[in-house]
Design a protein around this motif. Structure first.
Motif, PDB file in Angstrom:
ATOM      1  N   THR A  64      36.265 -35.626  29.564  1.00 26.91           N
ATOM      2  CA  THR A  64      37.506 -36.185  29.014  1.00 26.91           C
ATOM      3  C   THR A  64      37.287 -36.882  27.681  1.00 26.91           C
ATOM      4  O   THR A  64      38.193 -36.896  26.844  1.00 26.91           O
ATOM      5  CB  THR A  64      38.180 -37.172  29.997  1.00 26.91           C
ATOM      6  OG1 THR A  64      37.318 -38.280  30.220  1.00 26.91           O
ATOM      7  CG2 THR A  64      38.539 -36.494  31.298  1.00 26.91           C
ATOM      8  N   CYS A  68      36.821 -36.628  21.876  1.00 24.07           N
ATOM      9  CA  CYS A  68      37.217 -37.811  21.095  1.00 24.07           C
ATOM     10  C   CYS A  68      36.032 -38.532  20.474  1.00 24.07           C
ATOM     11  O   CYS A  68      36.118 -39.719  20.155  1.00 24.07           O
ATOM     12  CB  CYS A  68      37.997 -38.778  21.979  1.00 24.07           C
ATOM     13  SG  CYS A  68      39.598 -38.153  22.476  1.00 24.07           S
ATOM     14  N   CYS A  80      39.658 -41.198  19.107  1.00 28.36           N
ATOM     15  CA  CYS A  80      40.956 -41.264  19.792  1.00 28.36           C
ATOM     16  C   CYS A  80      41.233 -42.710  20.190  1.00 28.36           C
ATOM     17  O   CYS A  80      40.345 -43.403  20.687  1.00 28.36           O
ATOM     18  CB  CYS A  80      40.967 -40.390  21.045  1.00 28.36           C
ATOM     19  SG  CYS A  80      40.588 -38.660  20.744  1.00 28.36           S
ATOM     20  N   SER A  81      42.464 -43.131  20.007  1.00 25.75           N
ATOM     21  CA  SER A  81      42.807 -44.536  20.251  1.00 25.75           C
ATOM     22  C   SER A  81      42.629 -44.958  21.706  1.00 25.75           C
ATOM     23  O   SER A  81      42.219 -46.085  21.984  1.00 25.75           O
ATOM     24  CB  SER A  81      44.237 -44.815  19.791  1.00 25.75           C
ATOM     25  OG  SER A  81      45.143 -43.988  20.492  1.00 25.75           O
ATOM     26  N   ASP A  82      42.922 -44.094  22.656  1.00 24.79           N
ATOM     27  CA  ASP A  82      42.828 -44.483  24.067  1.00 24.79           C
ATOM     28  C   ASP A  82      41.410 -44.396  24.626  1.00 24.79           C
ATOM     29  O   ASP A  82      41.148 -44.802  25.748  1.00 24.79           O
ATOM     30  CB  ASP A  82      43.791 -43.677  24.916  1.00 24.79           C
ATOM     31  CG  ASP A  82      43.546 -42.178  24.832  1.00 24.79           C
ATOM     32  OD1 ASP A  82      42.898 -41.737  23.870  1.00 24.79           O
ATOM     33  OD2 ASP A  82      44.014 -41.461  25.731  1.00 24.79           O
ATOM     34  N   LEU A  83      40.487 -43.914  23.833  1.00 26.40           N
ATOM     35  CA  LEU A  83      39.111 -43.753  24.305  1.00 26.40           C
ATOM     36  C   LEU A  83      38.439 -45.090  24.594  1.00 26.40           C
ATOM     37  O   LEU A  83      37.683 -45.214  25.562  1.00 26.40           O
ATOM     38  CB  LEU A  83      38.287 -42.956  23.290  1.00 26.40           C
ATOM     39  CG  LEU A  83      36.830 -42.714  23.649  1.00 26.40           C
ATOM     40  CD1 LEU A  83      36.715 -41.979  24.975  1.00 26.40           C
ATOM     41  CD2 LEU A  83      36.150 -41.940  22.544  1.00 26.40           C
ATOM     42  N   ALA A  85      39.606 -47.814  25.832  1.00 23.19           N
ATOM     43  CA  ALA A  85      39.973 -48.316  27.165  1.00 23.19           C
ATOM     44  C   ALA A  85      39.146 -47.614  28.236  1.00 23.19           C
ATOM     45  O   ALA A  85      38.629 -48.261  29.166  1.00 23.19           O
ATOM     46  CB  ALA A  85      41.462 -48.129  27.418  1.00 23.19           C
ATOM     47  N   ASP A  86      38.996 -46.295  28.123  1.00 17.88           N
ATOM     48  CA  ASP A  86      38.199 -45.537  29.093  1.00 17.88           C
ATOM     49  C   ASP A  86      36.733 -45.978  29.051  1.00 17.88           C
ATOM     50  O   ASP A  86      36.097 -46.148  30.097  1.00 17.88           O
ATOM     51  CB  ASP A  86      38.288 -44.035  28.822  1.00 17.88           C
ATOM     52  CG  ASP A  86      39.667 -43.470  29.077  1.00 17.88           C
ATOM     53  OD1 ASP A  86      40.445 -44.100  29.826  1.00 17.88           O
ATOM     54  OD2 ASP A  86      39.973 -42.392  28.531  1.00 17.88           O
ATOM     55  N   LYS A  89      36.258 -49.338  30.746  1.00 18.44           N
ATOM     56  CA  LYS A  89      36.240 -49.208  32.216  1.00 18.44           C
ATOM     57  C   LYS A  89      34.871 -48.730  32.697  1.00 18.44           C
ATOM     58  O   LYS A  89      34.346 -49.218  33.702  1.00 18.44           O
ATOM     59  CB  LYS A  89      37.322 -48.242  32.682  1.00 18.44           C
ATOM     60  CG  LYS A  89      38.718 -48.799  32.596  1.00 18.44           C
ATOM     61  CD  LYS A  89      39.737 -47.767  33.024  1.00 18.44           C
ATOM     62  CE  LYS A  89      41.147 -48.249  32.724  1.00 18.44           C
ATOM     63  NZ  LYS A  89      42.144 -47.196  32.894  1.00 18.44           N
TER      64      LYS A  89
END
Length: 134
Positions: A64, A68, A80-83, A85-86, A89
């Motif tokens: 996933t 990115c 990628c901007s949401d990377l 956060a992942d 985690k």
């Protein structure tokens, strides 16, 4: 390039390269004969995969986030901007695993420290004895 060449250039066994393909981490082209055909970019992709595996990420997570990331010299940079956060985690998961292992090590240290002196001496002599004497 064929799979043997990719294996030689990356130091990754052919079997693992096939596994990466099964996990959708690599998508080599296929020759009419069915042989896999890898590109120069695949060499970098395999190195990224190895780097992420060494960081403690699983192949599902890598699949996933791999699109990115880009290489900047010796480091990977998120694109990628949401990377983030992942990745945060995953970092929390790894931190918890480290904490759990430290607790386990402390428990073992306590058990080892409680051993009677004669048992400790025997264990030390066994551990330091040449393999042929064990």
């Amino acid at each position: 390039m064929r799979i043997g060449e990719l294996s030689r250039r990356t130091g990754v066994h052919e079997r693992l390269l096939r596994y990466y393909e099964e996990q959708q981490l690599l998508q080599p082209a296929r020759r009419p004969s069915g042989y896999r055909e890898y590109s120069e970019a695949d060499v970098d992709t395999v190195r990224r995969i190895r780097s992420l595996l060494a960081a403690g990420l699983g192949t599902a997570t890598i699949a996933t986030i791999l699109p990115c990331l880009r290489d900047e010299g010796e480091r990977l940079v998120p694109t990628c901007s949401d990377l983030l956060a992942d990745l945060s985690k995953e970092r929390e998961r790894i931190t918890k695993a480290i904490t759990d292992l430290q607790v386990s090590r402390s428990a073992l240290d306590a058990v080892i420290a409680a051993a009677p002196a004669d048992i400790t001496e025997h264990a030390i002599s066994e551990a330091t004895a040449p393999a042929s004497r064990r």
